[in-house]
Design an enzyme around this catalytic site. Structure first.
Site, short mmCIF file in Angstrom:
data_model
loop_
_atom_site.label_atom_id
_atom_site.label_comp_id
_atom_site.label_asym_id
_atom_site.label_seq_id
_atom_site.Cartn_x
_atom_site.Cartn_y
_atom_site.Cartn_z
N GLU A 156 0.75 -1.23 0.04
CA GLU A 156 0.02 0.06 0.04
C GLU A 156 0.70 1.36 -0.13
OE1 GLU A 156 -3.07 -0.03 2.87
OE2 GLU A 156 -3.89 -2.18 2.45
N GLU B 73 -5.04 -9.01 0.71
CA GLU B 73 -5.28 -8.84 2.02
C GLU B 73 -7.08 -8.62 1.67
OE1 GLU B 73 -4.23 -5.52 4.55
OE2 GLU B 73 -2.01 -6.04 4.08
C1 BGP Z 1 -4.24 -2.65 5.31
C2 BGP Z 1 -2.83 -2.64 5.83
C3 BGP Z 1 -2.57 -3.54 6.99
C4 BGP Z 1 -3.76 -3.76 7.97
C5 BGP Z 1 -5.12 -3.42 7.28
C6 BGP Z 1 -6.45 -3.76 8.11
O1 BGP Z 1 -4.33 -1.48 4.77
O2 BGP Z 1 -2.01 -2.94 4.71
O3 BGP Z 1 -1.30 -3.18 7.36
O4 BGP Z 1 -3.59 -3.04 9.01
O5 BGP Z 1 -5.28 -2.60 6.35
O6 BGP Z 1 -6.70 -2.14 8.42
P1 BGP Z 1 -6.61 -1.75 9.95
O7 BGP Z 1 -5.42 -2.26 10.58
O8 BGP Z 1 -6.41 -0.04 9.81
O9 BGP Z 1 -7.89 -1.84 10.64
#
Ligand code: BGP
Length: 472
Positions: free
Chosen positions: A168, A366
């Site tokens: 990201e 993800e």
């Molecule tokens: C994505 C990231 C992860 C993870 C995930 C969940 O954007 O790559 O690192 O954190 O989101 O989101 P969050 O942790 O903000 O709930």
């Protein structure tokens, strides 16, 4: 209805170094940007938890690998923590203790039948480079990153065959410089563009080096495109969606997959006086070193409408002059995270890539559901009965597989995350894992119901899904 998972379609899981490792063994000058932010603004981190202990993966990784083996997981993505990989980030002196840890994790995964996929940067830019060079503002950091990438490939490329240059890459500078909501609270759209550009260039350099080394694997980048939906079919709403897509999706897709920047993006940024200087030699590097494959993080849809008001001339240029966020009545929500749940994003993104980007090979790197207060779902044995997570995965997988059946080049689905882990600011508030982490000193692990369900779909390559789903 019964869904069959296509042959060779990967069912994996992901996490990152900084969100799991903890600071055991970390040396004085090895803070990442995230560590620094945590130290400077601890109050924004939920209940004070953060990267300091995280899940203590440094000491407990074998426990996680054993659980992966138990559910027969075949693929796991994590990152190398760039900030911890060197004792001197400019002379590129490797921290042998940390490099040994990465090597041990790779060996443990392979011994358990799990293929490691490694990402070079999951926001772990070394704070010393932020201090000295203002991070990705500097062309020098691009070269230091390229040096780092080369060493990482040389050290681990014999065993790791799937690499990602960034996770990201748009996110930190969007929060920091475009929206100015994170430390150090500087709004600077031109810097946002410069960071985007330098990361595209750094990624292309890593691709170039990786290909030169000829290690028989492949290299991609994990992006987080947002599938954009216009409120209506009106020309104005459609334009809002197209602009959002240009500024937040095409800005990485097009140079990384096609090797060029969209002319429309350049024209608009020039007209607003924020475009950046680019060297012909660097543009040639971008052109010649496009990605082998793509990772896509996909959680929620983005809904927009044409702006209600004319922009304020005194506000610095921000792409939001072209759109307002649209709140769809009746949408399903994951209220813990505040994200809309709309499983069709998987199908729509798959077709978007097929139609606009030459059907490049890709996979979901993800997708997942972070839920608050999961202890309320623990049964008498302590197992979290997370049926909502199973329902969430089923519906998303079903739409993804539908797209594969229609010719999308998607090779797999990797859940975020294998274990509960630390989120930026939200820390352990929302739990994402197939495996629960207790916040005791031992960071005790325990399988959730979803972990066992994941095992069942890996074994049977089939699952049942309801036509309609409400997420409770
Ligand atoms: C994505 C990231 C992860 C993870 C995930 C969940 O954007 O790559 O690192 O954190 O989101 O989101 P969050 O942790 O903000 O709930």
């Amino acid at each position: 209805m019964k869904i069959t998972i296509p042959e060779n379609f990967i069912i994996g899981a992901a996490s990152s170094a900084w969100q799991t490792e903890g600071w055991v063994g970390k040396k004085e000058n090895q803070d990442s940007y995230l560590d620094r932010w945590y130290k400077n603004e601890k109050f924004v981190w939920h209940n004070g938890y953060g990267p300091a202990v995280a899940t203590n993966f440094m000491e407990k990784y074998q426990d996680d690998v054993d659980l992966m083996k138990e559910i027969k997981l075949t693929h796991y993505r994590t990152s190398i923590n760039w900030a911890r990989f060197f004792t001197d980030h400019e002379q590129l002196i490797v921290d042998e203790d940390y490099a040994q840890h990465i090597s041990d994790v790779i060996d443990a995964l392979l011994a358990a039948g799990v293929e490691p996929m490694l990402c070079l940067e999951h926001y772990e830019v070394p704070a010393v480079l932020s201090d000295k060079y203002d991070g990705w503002s500097s062309r020098k950091v691009v070269d230091l990153y390229a040096g780092y990438a080369k060493i990482a490939f040389e050290r681990f490329g014999d065993r790791v065959k799937q690499w990602f240059t960034f996770n990201e890459p748009i996110v930190p500078q969007t929060r920091i410089y475009l929206d100015a909501m994170r430390w150090p609270h500087e709004q600077n759209t031109q810097k946002w563009l410069l960071w985007n550009y330098h990361k595209v260039l750094a990624s292309a350099k890593a691709v170039e080096i990786y290909h030169e080394l000829n290690q028989g694997g492949r290299i991609g980048c994990v992006l987080n495109p947002e599938m954009v939906y216009a409120r209506s079919s009106s020309e104005a709403d459609q334009k809002a969606a197209a602009m959002y897509d240009l500024f937040f999706n095409q800005i990485f897709f097009t140079p990384m997959i096609k090797g060029i920047y969209p002319q429309e993006l350049i024209d608009i940024c020039q007209a607003h006086g924020v475009w950046i200087e680019t060297a012909a030699e660097d543009l040639a590097t971008i052109k010649e070193n496009t990605l082998d494959f793509l990772g896509v993080n996909q959680y929620y849809p983005k809904r927009v409408r044409s702006p209600k008001y004319a922009p304020n001339a005194e506000t610095p240029f921000h792409p939001e002059i072209f759109y307002d966020t649209f709140d769809l009545p009746g949408k399903q929500m994951n209220n813990s995270r505040g994200w809309e749940i709309y499983p069709q994003v998987m199908y729509d993104m798959a077709l978007y890539l097929k139609n606009n980007y030459g059907n490049i090979p890709w996979l979901i790197t993800e997708n997942g559901m972070g839920r608050e207060n999961e202890e309320q779902y623990q049964d008498e044995t302590g197992m979290v009965q997370d049926s909502y997570r199973i329902d969430f995965i089923r519906q998303h997988l079903r739409y993804l597989i539908k797209a594969v059946e229609e010719g999308a080049n998607c090779e797999g689905y990797m859940l975020w995350a294998f274990t509960d882990c630390v989120s930026p600011m939200n820390a352990f508030k929302n739990r994402y894992g197939l495996v629960r982490i207790e916040l005791n000193e031992e960071r005790t692990r325990s399988m959730k119901k979803s972990g066992l369900w994941y095992k069942s779909i890996i074994e049977t390559r089939q699952f049942e899904v309801a036509d309609e789903q409400e997420y409770k």
